[in-house]
Design a protein around this motif. Structure first.
Motif, PDB file in Angstrom:
ATOM      1  N   ALA A 352       0.815  -1.228   0.000  1.00  0.00           N
ATOM      2  CA  ALA A 352       0.000   0.000   0.000  1.00  0.00           C
ATOM      3  C   ALA A 352       0.842   1.269   0.000  1.00  0.00           C
ATOM      4  O   ALA A 352       0.381   2.309  -0.448  1.00  0.00           O
ATOM      5  CB  ALA A 352      -0.923   0.012   1.226  1.00  0.00           C
ATOM      6  N   CYS A 353       2.080   1.194   0.496  1.00  0.00           N
ATOM      7  CA  CYS A 353       2.860   2.423   0.696  1.00  0.00           C
ATOM      8  C   CYS A 353       3.249   3.051  -0.645  1.00  0.00           C
ATOM      9  O   CYS A 353       3.981   2.449  -1.432  1.00  0.00           O
ATOM     10  CB  CYS A 353       4.111   2.134   1.520  1.00  0.00           C
ATOM     11  SG  CYS A 353       5.087   3.631   1.752  1.00  0.00           S
ATOM     12  N   PRO A 354       2.801   4.276  -0.913  1.00  0.00           N
ATOM     13  CA  PRO A 354       3.123   4.915  -2.199  1.00  0.00           C
ATOM     14  C   PRO A 354       4.592   5.301  -2.313  1.00  0.00           C
ATOM     15  O   PRO A 354       5.078   5.593  -3.401  1.00  0.00           O
ATOM     16  CB  PRO A 354       2.233   6.165  -2.208  1.00  0.00           C
ATOM     17  CG  PRO A 354       1.929   6.441  -0.786  1.00  0.00           C
ATOM     18  CD  PRO A 354       1.956   5.132  -0.069  1.00  0.00           C
ATOM     19  N   MET A 355       5.309   5.302  -1.190  1.00  0.00           N
ATOM     20  CA  MET A 355       6.722   5.671  -1.215  1.00  0.00           C
ATOM     21  C   MET A 355       7.635   4.447  -1.236  1.00  0.00           C
ATOM     22  O   MET A 355       8.860   4.565  -1.183  1.00  0.00           O
ATOM     23  CB  MET A 355       7.072   6.531   0.012  1.00  0.00           C
ATOM     24  CG  MET A 355       6.282   7.816   0.123  1.00  0.00           C
ATOM     25  SD  MET A 355       6.404   8.836  -1.362  1.00  0.00           S
ATOM     26  CE  MET A 355       8.117   9.301  -1.319  1.00  0.00           C
ATOM     27  N   GLY A 356       7.040   3.244  -1.270  1.00  0.00           N
ATOM     28  CA  GLY A 356       7.837   2.017  -1.313  1.00  0.00           C
ATOM     29  C   GLY A 356       8.595   1.760  -0.016  1.00  0.00           C
ATOM     30  O   GLY A 356       9.685   1.176  -0.027  1.00  0.00           O
ATOM     31  N   GLU A 358       8.868   0.415   4.234  1.00  0.00           N
ATOM     32  CA  GLU A 358       8.533  -0.803   4.974  1.00  0.00           C
ATOM     33  C   GLU A 358       7.927  -0.422   6.327  1.00  0.00           C
ATOM     34  O   GLU A 358       8.598  -0.484   7.361  1.00  0.00           O
ATOM     35  CB  GLU A 358       9.790  -1.641   5.180  1.00  0.00           C
ATOM     36  CG  GLU A 358      10.376  -2.160   3.887  1.00  0.00           C
ATOM     37  CD  GLU A 358      11.488  -3.178   4.151  1.00  0.00           C
ATOM     38  OE1 GLU A 358      11.261  -4.124   4.932  1.00  0.00           O
ATOM     39  OE2 GLU A 358      12.564  -3.004   3.594  1.00  0.00           O
ATOM     40  N   PRO A 359       6.663  -0.004   6.327  1.00  0.00           N
ATOM     41  CA  PRO A 359       6.059   0.452   7.586  1.00  0.00           C
ATOM     42  C   PRO A 359       6.110  -0.594   8.692  1.00  0.00           C
ATOM     43  O   PRO A 359       6.282  -0.260   9.865  1.00  0.00           O
ATOM     44  CB  PRO A 359       4.610   0.751   7.195  1.00  0.00           C
ATOM     45  CG  PRO A 359       4.586   0.813   5.710  1.00  0.00           C
ATOM     46  CD  PRO A 359       5.735   0.031   5.204  1.00  0.00           C
ATOM     47  N   LYS A 360       5.974  -1.874   8.346  1.00  0.00           N
ATOM     48  CA  LYS A 360       5.959  -2.898   9.395  1.00  0.00           C
ATOM     49  C   LYS A 360       7.292  -2.944  10.131  1.00  0.00           C
ATOM     50  O   LYS A 360       7.329  -3.133  11.340  1.00  0.00           O
ATOM     51  CB  LYS A 360       5.583  -4.264   8.821  1.00  0.00           C
ATOM     52  CG  LYS A 360       6.669  -4.990   8.063  1.00  0.00           C
ATOM     53  CD  LYS A 360       6.219  -6.396   7.735  1.00  0.00           C
ATOM     54  CE  LYS A 360       7.211  -7.172   6.876  1.00  0.00           C
ATOM     55  NZ  LYS A 360       8.568  -7.222   7.376  1.00  0.00           N
ATOM     56  N   GLU A 381      11.101   9.627   4.596  1.00  0.00           N
ATOM     57  CA  GLU A 381      10.404   9.730   3.306  1.00  0.00           C
ATOM     58  C   GLU A 381       8.890   9.615   3.499  1.00  0.00           C
ATOM     59  O   GLU A 381       8.112   9.932   2.612  1.00  0.00           O
ATOM     60  CB  GLU A 381      10.861   8.597   2.377  1.00  0.00           C
ATOM     61  CG  GLU A 381      12.081   8.907   1.554  1.00  0.00           C
ATOM     62  CD  GLU A 381      11.795   9.979   0.526  1.00  0.00           C
ATOM     63  OE1 GLU A 381      11.099   9.690  -0.447  1.00  0.00           O
ATOM     64  OE2 GLU A 381      12.247  11.112   0.712  1.00  0.00           O
ATOM     65  N   CYS A 382       8.484   9.105   4.657  1.00  0.00           N
ATOM     66  CA  CYS A 382       7.050   8.910   4.924  1.00  0.00           C
ATOM     67  C   CYS A 382       6.360  10.254   5.072  1.00  0.00           C
ATOM     68  O   CYS A 382       6.808  11.103   5.833  1.00  0.00           O
ATOM     69  CB  CYS A 382       6.887   8.098   6.211  1.00  0.00           C
ATOM     70  SG  CYS A 382       5.188   8.097   6.808  1.00  0.00           S
ATOM     71  N   PHE A 383       5.276  10.472   4.347  1.00  0.00           N
ATOM     72  CA  PHE A 383       4.543  11.730   4.489  1.00  0.00           C
ATOM     73  C   PHE A 383       3.222  11.505   5.207  1.00  0.00           C
ATOM     74  O   PHE A 383       2.308  12.311   5.143  1.00  0.00           O
ATOM     75  CB  PHE A 383       4.358  12.421   3.134  1.00  0.00           C
ATOM     76  CG  PHE A 383       3.571  11.639   2.115  1.00  0.00           C
ATOM     77  CD1 PHE A 383       2.229  11.879   1.923  1.00  0.00           C
ATOM     78  CD2 PHE A 383       4.187  10.649   1.364  1.00  0.00           C
ATOM     79  CE1 PHE A 383       1.492  11.152   1.000  1.00  0.00           C
ATOM     80  CE2 PHE A 383       3.467   9.912   0.441  1.00  0.00           C
ATOM     81  CZ  PHE A 383       2.115  10.158   0.251  1.00  0.00           C
ATOM     82  N   GLU A 384       3.147  10.392   5.930  1.00  0.00           N
ATOM     83  CA  GLU A 384       2.053  10.101   6.866  1.00  0.00           C
ATOM     84  C   GLU A 384       0.685  10.073   6.192  1.00  0.00           C
ATOM     85  O   GLU A 384      -0.290  10.626   6.692  1.00  0.00           O
ATOM     86  CB  GLU A 384       2.096  11.113   8.032  1.00  0.00           C
ATOM     87  CG  GLU A 384       3.416  11.038   8.774  1.00  0.00           C
ATOM     88  CD  GLU A 384       3.594  12.069   9.868  1.00  0.00           C
ATOM     89  OE1 GLU A 384       2.579  12.632  10.320  1.00  0.00           O
ATOM     90  OE2 GLU A 384       4.752  12.300  10.270  1.00  0.00           O
ATOM     91  N   CYS A 385       0.638   9.404   5.029  1.00  0.00           N
ATOM     92  CA  CYS A 385      -0.625   9.332   4.287  1.00  0.00           C
ATOM     93  C   CYS A 385      -1.637   8.399   4.954  1.00  0.00           C
ATOM     94  O   CYS A 385      -2.830   8.505   4.716  1.00  0.00           O
ATOM     95  CB  CYS A 385      -0.379   8.892   2.851  1.00  0.00           C
ATOM     96  SG  CYS A 385       0.130   7.165   2.694  1.00  0.00           S
ATOM     97  N   GLY A 386      -1.148   7.454   5.774  1.00  0.00           N
ATOM     98  CA  GLY A 386      -2.055   6.565   6.491  1.00  0.00           C
ATOM     99  C   GLY A 386      -2.495   5.338   5.709  1.00  0.00           C
ATOM    100  O   GLY A 386      -3.251   4.514   6.231  1.00  0.00           O
ATOM    101  N   SER A 387      -2.016   5.166   4.471  1.00  0.00           N
ATOM    102  CA  SER A 387      -2.461   4.017   3.668  1.00  0.00           C
ATOM    103  C   SER A 387      -2.083   2.697   4.328  1.00  0.00           C
ATOM    104  O   SER A 387      -2.849   1.728   4.300  1.00  0.00           O
ATOM    105  CB  SER A 387      -1.826   4.073   2.273  1.00  0.00           C
ATOM    106  OG  SER A 387      -2.170   5.271   1.640  1.00  0.00           O
ATOM    107  N   CYS A 388      -0.893   2.641   4.922  1.00  0.00           N
ATOM    108  CA  CYS A 388      -0.427   1.396   5.544  1.00  0.00           C
ATOM    109  C   CYS A 388      -1.338   0.996   6.709  1.00  0.00           C
ATOM    110  O   CYS A 388      -1.750  -0.151   6.823  1.00  0.00           O
ATOM    111  CB  CYS A 388       1.027   1.539   5.999  1.00  0.00           C
ATOM    112  SG  CYS A 388       1.327   2.995   7.015  1.00  0.00           S
ATOM    113  N   ALA A 389      -1.654   1.991   7.558  1.00  0.00           N
ATOM    114  CA  ALA A 389      -2.502   1.699   8.720  1.00  0.00           C
ATOM    115  C   ALA A 389      -3.908   1.299   8.265  1.00  0.00           C
ATOM    116  O   ALA A 389      -4.547   0.434   8.868  1.00  0.00           O
ATOM    117  CB  ALA A 389      -2.576   2.922   9.623  1.00  0.00           C
TER     118      ALA A 389
HETATM  119  S1  SF4 Z   1       1.995   6.564   6.150  1.00  0.00           S
HETATM  120 FE1  SF4 Z   1       2.521   4.469   5.684  1.00  0.00          FE
HETATM  121  S2  SF4 Z   1       1.873   4.192   3.555  1.00  0.00           S
HETATM  122 FE2  SF4 Z   1       1.966   6.399   3.890  1.00  0.00          FE
HETATM  123  S3  SF4 Z   1       4.029   6.993   3.234  1.00  0.00           S
HETATM  124 FE3  SF4 Z   1       4.127   6.567   5.444  1.00  0.00          FE
HETATM  125  S4  SF4 Z   1       4.776   4.446   5.608  1.00  0.00           S
HETATM  126 FE4  SF4 Z   1       4.057   4.770   3.496  1.00  0.00          FE
END
Ligand code: SF4
Ligand code: SF4
Length: 411
Positions: A352-356, A358-360, A381-389
């Motif tokens: 899901a992460c648009p920035m590629g 590894e949130p886990k 690099e994470c812009f806190e989009c929330g897609s991972c969560a």
């Molecule tokens: S919030 Fe999660 S999905 Fe979004 S950029 Fe950050 S790590 Fe990637």
């Protein structure tokens, strides 16, 4: 929205140094008068949204910092609203236009609140050839930019032309998700009417796909250019501004009107009457709730911002700032309060992460009390989009883990 009796204006509304008050307690202020300035470092001035009396220089509730220094104004309801005279900008040089943008306290309305005059002064070694206006508004619930595009399309286009003149370039593309056909139509007509030999403005309909409105995704979707890791859009010759910021730039440059009111989306099933409201900066959420008829009994959570990137808040005393795009009142049915469990290594967050990123891994390192080791997984690099969560089946609060990691890890 009618102006409430009191406004609380937070001194730190932008990225950079917070303002220092330039007014004294019990002093009178006029609408549009400077009440705070940044004396050292990056920043913009702060203006009185109304005429009134300075009641206090104290602290206000804040969505992230619990409390923050602020100026409280008791509103003078007898005062006439200030009228601003239109002034010429077509023959004014870029330096003077930039000075007007700074003097009006303009910051990025749709994002983190970066001072706009700085964004309009890209480094000379990165030649800019394209302006992108962001009208994607991809987060669910939020429709403030959508209404702006329908009701103020010509103002946005004039703002875009001012930006083009400041940057000394010709081309502007306006990106709008294709689920807003009426906004695409209104903006296309205004762009056509505003285009001249010196200014070329076009509207691009974008795929409806979260987070289409994030800067790097928008640039790639419209221009095909990929912004390198940790670089700014100027690295690929692009400057991005939100459509509402463009409208505020037009007000600042054409009318000399400072940024002290904005459109905020009030939505969710927990509020009696959802609406898009033009509110004065400093209006408390509680006053908005009263104006819209109160809260529903099954309210479960209040979020400032969108459901993906916003912050849950615990007080109705928090005032609106220049960057408040929405306040959501969510019921049990609209939110998820179940506790999270261990990572089951499904890999969905990676996909899901648009920035590629590894949130886990970031989350596991934070849980192991090793947040300083997360830079290797691209935490900055994470812009806190929330897609991972959002996709995580274990309901892990991955964005919160990222935020904790950013506080501790070194760039
Ligand atoms: S919030 Fe999660 S999905 Fe979004 S950029 Fe950050 S790590 Fe990637
Ligand atoms: S989506 Fe959740 S459970 Fe799956 S790998 Fe990522 S953190 Fe683990």
């Amino acid at each position: 929205m009618p102006v409430p009796d009191e406004l609380e204006i937070i001194l730190g509304q932008h990225i950079g140094a917070p303002c220092t008050p330039t007014v004294a307690k019990r002093g009178e202020v006029q609408e549009g008068e400077i009440i705070g300035e940044v004396t050292k470092g990056l920043g913009v001035p702060l203006h009185a949204p109304v005429a009134g009396k300075i009641k206090d220089l104290g602290m206000s509730a804040h969505p992230m910092r619990v409390s923050a220094p602020s100026i409280t104004i008791t509103v003078n309801h007898e005062a006439e609203p200030r009228h601003y005279q239109a002034q010429d900008w077509q023959t004014v040089d870029a330096k003077e236009l930039l000075a007007r943008v700074h003097a009006a306290g303009i910051i990025g309305i749709g994002g983190a609140g970066f001072p706009t005059h700085v964004k309009l002064s890209p480094p000379p070694d990165n030649p800019i050839d394209t302006l992108l206006l962001n009208g994607a508004e991809c987060e669910p619930y939020i429709t403030a930019d959508h209404r702006q595009m329908l009701e103020h399309a010509a103002d946005i286009i004039e703002g875009a032309k001012i930006i083009l003149r400041i940057l000394g370039i010709k081309n502007c593309h306006i990106g709008i998700e294709s689920n807003k056909p009426d906004a695409i139509l209104a903006m296309t007509e205004a762009a056509r009417a505003g285009s001249t030999a010196d200014y070329s403005l076009t509207v691009k309909a974008l795929q409806v796909k979260y987070p289409q409105g994030s800067e790097k995704q928008l640039i790639q979707a419209i221009t095909g250019r990929k912004v390198p890791a940790m670089a700014l859009p100027s690295a690929v010759g692009v400057v991005v501004h939100n459509v509402s910021t463009a409208s505020a730039i037009r007000d600042a440059v054409v009318f000399g009107k400072p940024l002290y009111e904005k459109v905020v989306t009030i939505a969710g099933q927990g509020i009696a009457r959802p609406a898009n409201l033009m509110v004065k900066v400093g209006t408390k959420i509680g006053d908005i709730v009263k104006y819209l008829g109160g809260l529903k009994p099954d309210l479960a959570k209040i979020v400032m911002g969108g459901p993906m990137m916003g912050f849950a808040v615990s007080s109705l005393d928090i005032p609106v700032t220049k960057t408040t795009s929405a306040v959501l009142f969510l019921t049990e049915a609209e939110t998820d309060t179940e506790p999270h469990s261990q990572c089951i290594r499904c890999g969905w967050c990676l996909e899901a992460c648009p920035m590629g990123l590894e949130p886990k891994e970031i989350a596991i390192y934070v849980e192991a009390n090793r947040p300083e080791d997360t830079a290797q997984f691209g935490v900055f690099e994470c812009f806190e989009c929330g897609s991972c969560a959002y996709v995580c089946p274990a309901k892990r609060p991955l964005v919160q883990f990222v935020r904790l990691a950013k506080m501790k890890a070194k760039r």
